[in-house]
Design an enzyme around this catalytic site. Structure first.
Site, PDB file in Angstrom:
ATOM      1  N   GLY A 193      -7.326  -4.029  -3.896  1.00  0.00           N
ATOM      2  CA  GLY A 193      -8.550  -4.817  -3.379  1.00  0.00           C
ATOM      3  C   GLY A 193      -9.881  -4.416  -4.241  1.00  0.00           C
ATOM      4  N   SER A 220      -7.733   0.381 -15.158  1.00  0.00           N
ATOM      5  CA  SER A 220      -8.165   1.449 -15.806  1.00  0.00           C
ATOM      6  C   SER A 220      -7.256   2.404 -15.648  1.00  0.00           C
ATOM      7  CB  SER A 220      -9.524   1.561 -15.680  1.00  0.00           C
ATOM      8  OG  SER A 220     -10.036   1.508 -14.482  1.00  0.00           O
ATOM      9  N   LEU A 265      -4.713   0.352  -8.290  1.00  0.00           N
ATOM     10  CA  LEU A 265      -3.388  -0.437  -8.526  1.00  0.00           C
ATOM     11  C   LEU A 265      -4.005  -1.909  -8.426  1.00  0.00           C
ATOM     12  CD1 LEU A 265      -0.751   1.188  -6.675  1.00  0.00           C
ATOM     13  CD2 LEU A 265      -1.025   1.079  -9.334  1.00  0.00           C
TER      14      LEU A 265
END
Length: 199
Positions: free
Chosen positions: A36, A105, A32
């Site tokens: 990080g 992605s 998401l």
């Protein structure tokens, strides 16, 4: 589809590996927004370069300033974005550079297509799932994107009104709400050494 084109051969991948004394690979960071991905990829790139291992990071935002500046965030454009990056990262890997791709992605089929592209070229492909609960990603929200998406100012935002299809069998699974950046980097480096991608 382009016609009247010919692939010009020069060195084989094995010959190039022997000359540059390094293997190439693609590490595909997915997760998401605010999970990080880029933070870990940046730290890993620095670590590899400090150890004399050539690497280069392809970031989801950065490539949209140039290569993919003609693409939006519809499903069709996201598919094309990942298709292009798959091809670019494959070229980096073939040149014996460790390519670090940092992209949400969100669609499993696109990531599978990237993997297949590398496997057909006999190039290592390592899927790195940078996992974090949506609530934590929203709390971080360094760019204020989740807030805008919740307010309806951004459409097709992954995790809010567009899906994220988590990897089912990633080579590396990181939990950045529980692991430090340093721990994540160490986990990845250990995997690369175990698989003899780096010495």
């Amino acid at each position: 589809m382009a016609t009247n084109i010919t692939w010009h051969h020069n060195l084989t991948h094995d010959e190039r590996k022997e000359l540059v004394k390094q293997n190439g690979a693609t590490l595909w960071f997915t997760g998401l927004s605010a999970s990080g991905k880029s933070t870990v990829a940046c730290a890993l790139e620095q670590k590899l370069l400090q150890e004399g291992i050539q690497s280069y990071r392809l970031d989801g935002d950065n490539v949209r300033f140039g290569l993919n500046k003609d693409l939006g965030f519809s499903e069709k454009d996201r598919n094309e974005n990942i298709r292009r990056i798959s091809e670019v990262s494959k070229l980096f890997a073939d040149s014996c550079v460790i390519s670090l791709t940092s992209f949400i992605s969100p669609y499993r089929a696109d990531r599978d297509a990237a993997r297949k592209l590398h496997e057909e070229a006999n190039l290592p492909f390592v899927e790195v799932f940078v996992d974090v609960p949506l609530a934590v990603a929203e709390q971080r929200d360094p760019k204020g994107l989740y807030k805008k998406a919740r307010e309806g100012l951004i459409k097709n935002f992954t995790g809010i009104d567009d899906p994220y299809e988590a990897p089912e069998h990633p080579e590396i699974h990181l939990n950045t709400h529980e692991q430090s950046v340093e721990e994540c980097v160490s986990t990845i480096v250990a995997y690369l050494k175990q698989k003899q991608i780096v010495a």
